[in-house]
Enzyme design. Structure first.
Site, PDB file in Angstrom:
ATOM      1  N   SER A  94       0.845  -1.188   0.000  1.00 28.69           N
ATOM      2  CA  SER A  94       0.000   0.000   0.000  1.00 28.69           C
ATOM      3  C   SER A  94       0.881   1.239   0.000  1.00 28.69           C
ATOM      4  CB  SER A  94      -0.873   0.002   1.267  1.00 28.69           C
ATOM      5  OG  SER A  94      -1.505   1.251   1.463  1.00 28.69           O
ATOM      6  N   TYR A 107      -2.038  -0.106  10.596  1.00 32.23           N
ATOM      7  CA  TYR A 107      -2.066  -0.585   9.213  1.00 32.23           C
ATOM      8  C   TYR A 107      -0.724  -0.361   8.536  1.00 32.23           C
ATOM      9  CZ  TYR A 107      -3.585  -0.850   4.303  1.00 32.23           C
ATOM     10  OH  TYR A 107      -3.719  -1.159   2.974  1.00 32.23           O
TER      11      TYR A 107
END
Length: 199
Positions: A94, A107
């Site tokens: 990501s 995250y």
């Protein structure tokens, strides 16, 4: 769709956070298809929220899926790839694996872990003709936001991404196809791909 295009598809339902199930999925692919050329580790959770108010079970869930699940599947796949003289591991990370925001600490930690694992793996397996690529998408039109448990963060994030045109899953798939179809001498290490609108 794979069958209609002349290919062969096998479906295995598995929880990659369970090492035995992740290994079984890899072993089933090899058993059914005879070899394993490409592993795409794409399972993931994005449970955004501040550290202060965090439900720490969210952290464990993300570590189990985003990082350990990816590592388990890779661990099962590498011996097959080495034994057949090559292969390609594609790890979907990501943009949060390159930076962090006030609500992405947990995250981002998992996605930074994906980056570190991938680079160490790349250096380890390159002499066995196994390539490793990290794909780092920005906002993609998927169900990821549906799983956010911190409601204030969920609302704020949905409001922010509602102002941009996100990537479509096909855009990320095209990046994967680009990486895995390069000549054998080429290892595309990283692809960072964002929506045009994303700051």
């Amino acid at each position: 769709r794979v069958t209609d295009a002349g290919g062969r598809a096998e479906v295995v339902v598995a929880d990659v956070a369970d090492e035995a199930q992740a290994r079984l999925a890899v072993e089933h692919a090899v058993s059914a298809l005879g070899r394993l050329d490409i592993l795409v580790n794409n399972a993931g959770l994005m449970l955004l929220g501040p550290v202060t108010d965090a439900d720490t079970t969210d952290w464990r869930r993300m570590i189990d899926v985003n990082l350990l699940g990816l590592m388990y599947a890779t661990h099962a796949a590498i011996p097959h790839m080495r034994g057949q003289g090559g292969g390609h591991v594609v790890n979907v990370s990501s943009v949060s694996g390159r930076g962090a925001s006030p609500t992405s600490a947990g995250y981002s930690a998992t996605k930074w872990g994906v980056g570190g694992f991938s680079e160490g793996l790349r250096q380890e397996v390159r002499t066995h003709r196994v390539r490793v690529t990290v794909i780092e998408p920005g906002v993609v039109a998927t169900e990821l936001t549906d799983h956010i448990t911190h409601q204030e963060t969920k609302s704020a994030y949905e409001g922010r991404i509602g102002q941009i045109t996100p990537l479509e899953p096909e855009d990320v798939a095209a990046a994967v196809v680009y990486a895995v179809t390069q000549p054998e001498r080429v290892n595309v290490n990283e692809i960072l791909i964002r929506p045009l609108d994303q700051g």
